[in-house]
Design an enzyme around this catalytic site. Structure first.
Site, PDB file in Angstrom:
ATOM      1  N   HIS A 143       0.853  -1.181   0.000  1.00  0.00           N
ATOM      2  CA  HIS A 143       0.000   0.000   0.000  1.00  0.00           C
ATOM      3  C   HIS A 143       0.893   1.236   0.000  1.00  0.00           C
ATOM      4  O   HIS A 143       2.056   1.174   0.431  1.00  0.00           O
ATOM      5  CB  HIS A 143      -0.902   0.010   1.239  1.00  0.00           C
ATOM      6  CG  HIS A 143      -1.986  -1.029   1.209  1.00  0.00           C
ATOM      7  ND1 HIS A 143      -3.051  -1.027   2.070  1.00  0.00           N
ATOM      8  CD2 HIS A 143      -2.145  -2.110   0.398  1.00  0.00           C
ATOM      9  CE1 HIS A 143      -3.849  -2.059   1.805  1.00  0.00           C
ATOM     10  NE2 HIS A 143      -3.310  -2.734   0.794  1.00  0.00           N
ATOM     11  N   GLU A 146       1.144   3.816   1.854  1.00  0.00           N
ATOM     12  CA  GLU A 146       1.732   4.201   3.138  1.00  0.00           C
ATOM     13  C   GLU A 146       2.895   3.282   3.504  1.00  0.00           C
ATOM     14  O   GLU A 146       3.940   3.745   3.988  1.00  0.00           O
ATOM     15  CB  GLU A 146       0.668   4.151   4.249  1.00  0.00           C
ATOM     16  CG  GLU A 146      -0.493   5.117   4.050  1.00  0.00           C
ATOM     17  CD  GLU A 146      -1.679   4.479   3.314  1.00  0.00           C
ATOM     18  OE1 GLU A 146      -1.460   3.626   2.425  1.00  0.00           O
ATOM     19  OE2 GLU A 146      -2.822   4.854   3.645  1.00  0.00           O
ATOM     20  N   CYS A 161      -5.964   2.307   5.617  1.00  0.00           N
ATOM     21  CA  CYS A 161      -6.652   1.064   5.959  1.00  0.00           C
ATOM     22  C   CYS A 161      -6.113   0.577   7.315  1.00  0.00           C
ATOM     23  O   CYS A 161      -5.127   1.115   7.820  1.00  0.00           O
ATOM     24  CB  CYS A 161      -6.412   0.017   4.870  1.00  0.00           C
ATOM     25  SG  CYS A 161      -4.778  -0.749   4.951  1.00  0.00           S
ATOM     26  N   CYS A 203      -2.313  -0.200   7.306  1.00  0.00           N
ATOM     27  CA  CYS A 203      -1.444   0.986   7.233  1.00  0.00           C
ATOM     28  C   CYS A 203      -1.542   1.810   8.512  1.00  0.00           C
ATOM     29  O   CYS A 203      -0.537   2.356   8.974  1.00  0.00           O
ATOM     30  CB  CYS A 203      -1.808   1.824   6.019  1.00  0.00           C
ATOM     31  SG  CYS A 203      -1.404   0.970   4.480  1.00  0.00           S
TER      32      CYS A 203
HETATM   33 ZN    ZN Z   1      -3.326   0.346   3.549  1.00  0.00          ZN
END
Ligand code: ZN
Length: 157
Positions: free
Chosen positions: A54, A56, A84, A87
């Site tokens: 992801h 991040e 999310c 993260c």
């Molecule tokens: Zn994430």
């Protein structure tokens, strides 16, 4: 444009770059120390066959490599979408001091990225989880915990 708006616009640019280059979903992120961008990332899940890539996480890894550290306590994170659960947890592990986000998790859900299920799983009893979770082997595993606790040259983080 405020400094915060500038850094967010950089994160959003990365989200755009990511989809243009077909690297993954429309998510971008920068990590800032003082007034300097020390880490950059965009979602690379599909391009790198890495479900944890992801924006991040990619940006955290970049910042930690650039600064040669495993904590980012003096830093801020600007992410083009509300983090999310994975993260968000990663951000807490870094000790980042402030989180800025642009799109909300509901905006993400509306285009097919729905984290609500995972947020719900985290507050469920083990027995109610969608993925069965089973405790096994604790006695042996605990011995390693004891070794860690008594290890004199351990790096505490
Ligand atoms: Zn994430």
């Amino acid at each position: 444009m405020s400094r915060e708006e500038f850094f967010m616009s950089e994160a959003i640019k990365l989200s755009e770059k990511g989809i243009t280059q077909n690297e993954g979903g429309p998510f971008g992120c920068v990590i800032v120390k003082g007034d300097v961008i020390v880490g950059r990332g965009n979602n690379k899940v599909t391009a790198s066959n890495d479900p944890t890539a992801h924006a991040e996480v990619v940006a955290i890894r970049d910042a930690c490599q650039n600064l040669q550290t495993y904590q980012l306590a003096d830093c801020e994170i600007y992410t083009s979408c509300e983090p999310c659960p994975m993260c968000l947890a990663a951000i807490y592990w870094t000790r980042i001091k402030k989180i800025y986000f642009a799109n909300t998790r509901y905006d993400a859900a509306a285009i097919g990225f729905d984290d609500a299920m995972i947020y719900n799983e985290m507050i469920c009893d083990h027995s109610a989880r969608k993925i069965p979770i089973v405790a096994i082997g604790r006695q042996k595993a605990l011995e390693v915990f004891k070794d860690w606790k008594s290890k004199e040259d351990r790096t505490i983080y």
